[in-house]
Design an enzyme around this catalytic site. Structure first.
Site, PDB file in Angstrom:
ATOM      1  N   LYS A 152      26.230  20.518 -17.206  1.00 51.76           N
ATOM      2  CA  LYS A 152      25.162  19.271 -17.978  1.00 51.76           C
ATOM      3  C   LYS A 152      24.432  18.506 -17.615  1.00 51.76           C
ATOM      4  O   LYS A 152      23.632  18.136 -16.545  1.00 51.76           O
ATOM      5  CB  LYS A 152      26.371  19.338 -19.708  1.00 51.76           C
ATOM      6  N   TYR A 186      35.139  26.270 -26.800  1.00 47.45           N
ATOM      7  CA  TYR A 186      34.635  27.100 -25.882  1.00 47.45           C
ATOM      8  C   TYR A 186      34.050  25.978 -24.480  1.00 47.45           C
ATOM      9  O   TYR A 186      34.321  24.586 -23.860  1.00 47.45           O
ATOM     10  CB  TYR A 186      32.426  26.660 -25.965  1.00 47.45           C
ATOM     11  N   ASP A 246      38.089  20.501 -18.420  1.00 51.73           N
ATOM     12  CA  ASP A 246      35.837  20.567 -19.042  1.00 51.73           C
ATOM     13  C   ASP A 246      35.585  19.306 -19.352  1.00 51.73           C
ATOM     14  O   ASP A 246      35.160  19.348 -20.613  1.00 51.73           O
ATOM     15  CB  ASP A 246      36.164  21.530 -19.898  1.00 51.73           C
TER      16      ASP A 246
HETATM   17  C1  LIG Z   1      32.236  22.317 -22.924  1.00 51.40           C
HETATM   18  C2  LIG Z   1      31.820  23.022 -22.301  1.00 51.40           C
HETATM   19  N1  LIG Z   1      31.821  24.040 -21.068  1.00 51.40           N
HETATM   20  C3  LIG Z   1      31.301  24.701 -20.784  1.00 51.40           C
HETATM   21  C4  LIG Z   1      30.316  24.863 -20.797  1.00 51.40           C
HETATM   22  C5  LIG Z   1      29.422  25.834 -20.293  1.00 51.40           C
HETATM   23  O1  LIG Z   1      28.712  25.484 -19.607  1.00 51.40           O
HETATM   24  P1  LIG Z   1      27.430  26.186 -19.541  1.00 51.40           P
HETATM   25  O2  LIG Z   1      25.884  27.012 -20.978  1.00 51.40           O
HETATM   26  O3  LIG Z   1      26.644  25.554 -18.811  1.00 51.40           O
HETATM   27  O4  LIG Z   1      27.341  28.016 -18.658  1.00 51.40           O
HETATM   28  C6  LIG Z   1      29.758  24.591 -22.226  1.00 51.40           C
HETATM   29  C7  LIG Z   1      28.277  24.777 -22.853  1.00 51.40           C
HETATM   30  O5  LIG Z   1      27.992  24.358 -23.436  1.00 51.40           O
HETATM   31  C8  LIG Z   1      30.625  23.428 -22.820  1.00 51.40           C
HETATM   32  O6  LIG Z   1      30.095  22.535 -23.704  1.00 51.40           O
END
Ligand SMILES: Cc1ncc(COP(=O)(O)O)c(C=O)c1O
Length: 456
Positions: free
Chosen positions: A283, A153, A255
């Site tokens: 985050k 994700y 990421d």
């Molecule tokens: C690994 C990862 N990338 C991207 C995101 C997306 O972040 P956001 O919810 O701030 O858009 C998340 C969200 O849980 C994530 O866990």
């Protein structure tokens, strides 16, 4: 559903009547009564009244030790004093200008000091920065395709909303996974441009590169897959992806939305000693505020400076969030804080391991940095297809059993993990373990019954 799970859910319903009522009231106004699909679950989600440090209260006034920590976004804990002070001071000086100010350079310097990057652009969410990172990679390489891992994700934009939680009847052979759109509304062209490999499988990744030479702009990977519980990279896997990218002229994107703050001061780059081309952060770097960033070497970020790749945003670097970010980097994500969370996490994971052994639960527990999880499997999860075999009812039994006894062990959903914040104490970990010790024998019994039923 089985009796002991039903019992836990009835207890939940008795303890959390105000959450139920609030959810009923919200249903007519918002799809599922919530503002993010991840917040919706059966029978209804817990509504939170307030939080402080490592604890939250629900609308009924029940106290919980919170290991959800906003899906891992709160390594600072709730209302960290340094962050609150910095934000309060900024609030009186203007909250948005849409014009540069000095906090942005200060925070960029902090990031460049910790990660192998030279320049930074800020945003407000993980989704935003993975989207911009991919655009930067596409712009710089002139290629359209990207490679992501099955089950990973990276937010909710089209390019990465592919094969997020594909069903077994959709995902094809593991040696050539089928890209599966994760939502209606994803254009066919987007799905065609997103190639899928299983995590921890360099051979498949390489075959995909061979099949699409000079077509792949980037590989985007979450260094530890944290949307299938906790799935560690095999030794050499991330280095192998790095080499493939270099060999085939693609850019390598880490990421680090989850891992960036919580694994080490320099995130997964430091932890695994791997240097990607682009790092995405969000985050926990915001200390409770919506802060995100993507960062790279100057040569690549020059794509933006030279007006080839476009990046903008009204809310970017608003001073309130930047003040929160600076306080977080300087006063929360300190060497002492990493010592504290690593020690508490080891204590929690070790405690889980002992209880698992004592109760003969078929499960394991693992952790890294501020994160850990109970994984209800007989062997370590190495990729999405291992993870999908979870006994969901048993996991719900665990989650509701813990919540009913004052511990939110992790976000609701079996693909998540717990977060330890700097605000958690030894007493919080001991309470977590006491409660797990109370819940685990029931889980082990239920699991045995379910194995026996399945074998019949
Ligand atoms: C690994 C990862 N990338 C991207 C995101 C997306 O972040 P956001 O919810 O701030 O858009 C998340 C969200 O849980 C994530 O866990």
């Amino acid at each position: 559903m089985y009796d002991d799970l039903n019992k836990e859910i009835s207890i939940f319903e008795k303890r959390t009547r105000k959450s139920h009522a609030a959810h009923e009231k919200a249903m007519p106004y918002m799809p599922l009564g919530v503002s993010s699909n991840f917040r919706s679950y059966e029978p209804y989600p817990l509504f939170i009244r307030d939080g402080n440090g490592g604890h939250v209260h629900d609308l009924d006034g029940n106290d919980y030790v919170d290991f959800n920590m906003c899906f891992g976004a709160l390594m600072a804990g709730h209302c960290h004093p340094a962050v609150t002070k910095a934000v309060q001071e900024r609030l009186h000086l203007g909250t948005m200008f849409g014009m540069p100010h000095e906090l942005e350079r200060e925070l960029a310097e902090e990031i460049c000091a910790r990660f192998p990057v030279e320049q930074v652009r800020f945003g407000n969410s993980g989704t935003e920065v993975t989207m911009h990172a991919i655009r930067l990679a596409r712009g710089a390489t002139g290629r359209d395709k990207i490679l992501k891992m099955e089950g990973a994700y990276h937010g909710v934009h089209d390019a990465v909303m592919v094969s997020v939680k594909p069903k077994p009847h959709q995902y094809g052979d593991t040696s050539a996974p089928t890209p599966v759109p994760a939502s209606a509304g994803i254009p066919v062209a987007s799905v065609e441009n997103t190639l899928i490999a299983p995590f921890n499988d360099l051979a498949v990744a390489e075959r995909i590169f061979q099949r699409h030479p000079k077509e792949i702009a980037c590989v985007i990977v979450e260094p530890i897959m944290m949307n299938v519980g906790i799935c560690m990279p095999d030794p050499g896997y991330l280095q192998g992806l790095r080499e493939l990218c270099t060999r085939y002229g693609a850019l390598f994107i880490f990421d680090e939305v989850k891992t960036g703050a919580k694994l080490a001061r320099g995130g997964a780059c430091e932890y695994f000693k791997v240097t990607p081309d682009i790092v995405c952060l969000a985050k926990s770097i915001g200390g409770g505020f919506p802060l995100a960033a993507f960062a790279s070497k100057k040569a690549l970020m020059d794509q933006i400076a030279e007006h080839k790749v476009f990046h903008a945003g009204t809310y970017n670097t608003n001073p309130v969030v930047m003040a929160a970010g600076l306080a977080t980097f300087r006063e929360v994500l300190t060497p002492k804080a990493y010592e504290h969370i690593n020690r508490l996490n080891t204590k929690l994971v070790d405690g889980y391991k002992q209880i698992i052994k004592k109760t003969s639960l078929t499960a394991y527990s693992t952790g890294a940095g501020a994160n850990g999880a109970l994984l209800l499997y007989s062997k370590p999860v190495r990729n999405y297809r291992d993870w999908i075999e979870i006994d969901v009812d048993l996991w719900r039994h665990y989650w509701f059993g813990m919540v009913n006894r004052g511990i939110i062990p992790q976000p609701h959903w079996w693909d998540e993990q717990w977060t330890i914040s700097v605000a958690h104490t030894d007493a919080d970990i001991e309470k977590h373990l006491e409660v797990f010790e109370e819940v685990a024998p029931g889980l082990a019994r239920a699991q045995q019954d379910r194995f026996a039923t399945a074998a019949r």
